[in-house]
Design a protein around this motif. Structure first.
Motif, PDB file in Angstrom:
ATOM      1  N   HIS A 341      -2.219  21.756  20.851  1.00 48.17           N
ATOM      2  CA  HIS A 341      -1.192  20.911  20.240  1.00 48.17           C
ATOM      3  C   HIS A 341       0.155  21.123  20.931  1.00 48.17           C
ATOM      4  O   HIS A 341       0.516  22.242  21.305  1.00 48.17           O
ATOM      5  CB  HIS A 341      -1.032  21.236  18.754  1.00 48.17           C
ATOM      6  N   TRP A 342       0.890  20.029  21.034  1.00 50.06           N
ATOM      7  CA  TRP A 342       2.248  20.030  21.586  1.00 50.06           C
ATOM      8  C   TRP A 342       3.220  19.934  20.414  1.00 50.06           C
ATOM      9  O   TRP A 342       3.180  18.990  19.630  1.00 50.06           O
ATOM     10  CB  TRP A 342       2.405  18.842  22.528  1.00 50.06           C
ATOM     11  N   ILE A 343       4.102  20.936  20.255  1.00 49.03           N
ATOM     12  CA  ILE A 343       5.018  20.991  19.112  1.00 49.03           C
ATOM     13  C   ILE A 343       6.152  19.989  19.324  1.00 49.03           C
ATOM     14  O   ILE A 343       6.895  20.070  20.297  1.00 49.03           O
ATOM     15  CB  ILE A 343       5.591  22.408  18.922  1.00 49.03           C
ATOM     16  N   ALA A 359       3.117  18.202  15.224  1.00 53.91           N
ATOM     17  CA  ALA A 359       2.527  18.464  16.532  1.00 53.91           C
ATOM     18  C   ALA A 359       1.515  17.382  16.866  1.00 53.91           C
ATOM     19  O   ALA A 359       0.851  16.832  15.993  1.00 53.91           O
ATOM     20  CB  ALA A 359       1.853  19.836  16.547  1.00 53.91           C
ATOM     21  N   CYS A 360       1.411  17.056  18.146  1.00 51.05           N
ATOM     22  CA  CYS A 360       0.428  16.073  18.584  1.00 51.05           C
ATOM     23  C   CYS A 360      -0.580  16.747  19.499  1.00 51.05           C
ATOM     24  O   CYS A 360      -0.344  17.845  20.014  1.00 51.05           O
ATOM     25  CB  CYS A 360       1.095  14.898  19.295  1.00 51.05           C
ATOM     26  N   GLU A 361      -1.721  16.105  19.697  1.00 54.29           N
ATOM     27  CA  GLU A 361      -2.728  16.651  20.586  1.00 54.29           C
ATOM     28  C   GLU A 361      -2.217  16.616  22.016  1.00 54.29           C
ATOM     29  O   GLU A 361      -1.685  15.601  22.465  1.00 54.29           O
ATOM     30  CB  GLU A 361      -4.018  15.844  20.480  1.00 54.29           C
ATOM     31  N   GLN A 362      -2.385  17.696  22.716  1.00 53.80           N
ATOM     32  CA  GLN A 362      -1.924  17.752  24.094  1.00 53.80           C
ATOM     33  C   GLN A 362      -2.842  16.911  24.970  1.00 53.80           C
ATOM     34  O   GLN A 362      -4.066  17.045  24.909  1.00 53.80           O
ATOM     35  CB  GLN A 362      -1.897  19.199  24.586  1.00 53.80           C
ATOM     36  N   GLN A 363      -2.251  16.060  25.784  1.00 55.05           N
ATOM     37  CA  GLN A 363      -3.020  15.182  26.660  1.00 55.05           C
ATOM     38  C   GLN A 363      -2.856  15.605  28.115  1.00 55.05           C
ATOM     39  O   GLN A 363      -2.359  14.875  28.957  1.00 55.05           O
ATOM     40  CB  GLN A 363      -2.551  13.731  26.467  1.00 55.05           C
TER      41      GLN A 363
END
Length: 410
Positions: A341-343, A359-363
């Protein structure tokens, strides 16, 4: 390139094309981090996306004050307990597969007492009204339940204050039995916020409904709707005494500037115009005042930790968006991606050592550029080394129908 860089680049490009004021992106990004239960604004991006947050510029002061004492059946506003009473717990309560959650979201220190779902209602060909539908946690049902209120705030421990309308003539405090005790207001109010100690309410007033705005389409706002802030009312919850002070926003401001409490409840503030001056402070008479230590240093909603040891700030580098600053040493620790996850945003402190974050899923190398608006609540250590999912993912957080949490101390 971080999420901040992408959004700033797109908004600045649109600002140039539309000949809008410079610095629009910085103010939009700052506003995106402000408490959305209190702040609203609309910005059109490269694809005319709607961003809900706050745009802030300095306010102008007008003196004067009015005082109203309200007697409520001889019993004031004091209740025999909070409307939402949560038992102590040493465990984290989460609903990691649901969005919005149906089960309680809480840590041992803070709880999501409520959440809102936002949308727009078109009131004319060129105007629309931003509205929230509020859901309050019901311990008896062990679920979040829909409420009829237009505006809701929750104090530490679960005391609930409500407004019936977006421009309300009275403010109510809920009792554990569901009874509402009302204080009549001399001037209509559009927001309500509990003081940090839960003894007072701060209400911001406007000359017209601040939630009404021009319809946004591919050509930008079809109508510019300006709102004049009239001032603020402070209500003593125990006595029901309400005191109004005039405090206008500066003419020609973009967006709507609403007011909040300082950390110790001795001052009030509105969002500041720049990343160097994130908040403008006033005393309770409406006079400009210097900022308390560290409180004007960040746009991040979480702000100072309860023990005032750490400060949630914007990351100074491109490897992260959020960072934690040690107040004593000045050391800044970026919260880099953790557990995939990206904060994106620091929402609330859980004690001095953990943060509730979006947080979003890291791509991969894109760092959420594709899924920035698909995010979830995540509990992370202040050093960014461990994370616990609290909710499922919001699929379109920038679109109508998205939900926003309201946290307070347990």
């Amino acid at each position: 390139m971080t999420v901040e860089d992408v959004v700033r680049e797109e908004l600045d490009r649109w600002a140039d094309e539309a000949r809008t004021p410079s610095g629009l992106a910085d103010r939009a990004l700052g506003g995106r981090r402000r408490r959305r239960t209190r702040m609203i604004a609309v910005i059109a991006g490269a694809a005319a996306a709607v961003v809900v947050g706050a745009l802030a510029v300095p306010g102008a002061l007008r003196g004067g004050g009015e005082q109203t004492a309200i007697v409520l059946a001889g019993e004031g506003l004091t209740t025999d307990g909070p409307a939402v009473a949560l038992p102590p717990s040493a465990e984290v309560s989460a609903d990691p597969d649901a969005s919005p959650p149906s089960r309680l979201v809480a840590t041992p220190e803070v709880a999501m007492y409520a959440y809102s779902v936002w949308d727009y209602e078109k009131v004319s060909q060129s105007r629309q009204v931003f509205r929230r539908t509020w859901y309050l946690y019901n311990p008896a049902a062990a679920a979040y339940e829909k409420t009829p209120w237009a505006v809701v705030d929750v104090a530490a421990g679960g005391h609930v204050a409500v407004l019936e309308e977006q421009q309300a003539s009275r403010v109510g405090v809920l009792s554990p039995t569901g009874r509402v005790r009302w204080v009549e207001l001399e001037h209509p109010a559009s927001t309500v916020e509990w003081s940090p100690d839960g003894s007072r309410l701060l209400l911001t007033g406007f000359a017209s409904n601040p939630y009404e705005q021009g319809v946004v389409d591919e050509g930008g706002p079809s109508e510019i709707v300006e709102h004049v802030r009239t001032g603020f009312t402070v209500v003593d919850v125990g006595s029901g005494e309400a005191r109004f002070r005039a405090l206008e926003s500066a003419p020609g401001q973009m967006g709507v500037t609403m007011l909040g409490w300082s950390g110790d409840g001795t001052l009030i503030w509105e969002p500041g115009p720049t990343s160097e001056q994130t908040k403008l402070f006033y005393d309770l008479q409406g006079r400009p005042h210097g900022a308390p230590p560290h409180e004007g240093e960040t746009y991040q909603e979480a702000g100072l930790s309860p023990g005032r040891r750490s400060l949630a700030v914007d990351s100074p580098g491109r490897g992260a968006v959020v960072a934690v600053k040690d107040v004593a040493s000045g050391t800044v620790t970026p919260l880099k991606p953790v557990a995939g996850h990206w904060i994106e945003q620091a929402v609330a402190w859980s004690g001095d050592g953990k943060l509730v974050t979006w947080a979003c899923e890291q791509q991969g190398a894109a760092n959420c550029r594709v899924s920035e608006f698909r995010n979830r609540l995540l509990l992370v250590d202040a050093d960014g080394r461990a994370a616990v999912p609290l909710t499922g993912f919001r699929e379109n957080s920038e679109n109508p129908g998205a939900w926003e949490p309201l946290f307070a101390r347990r």
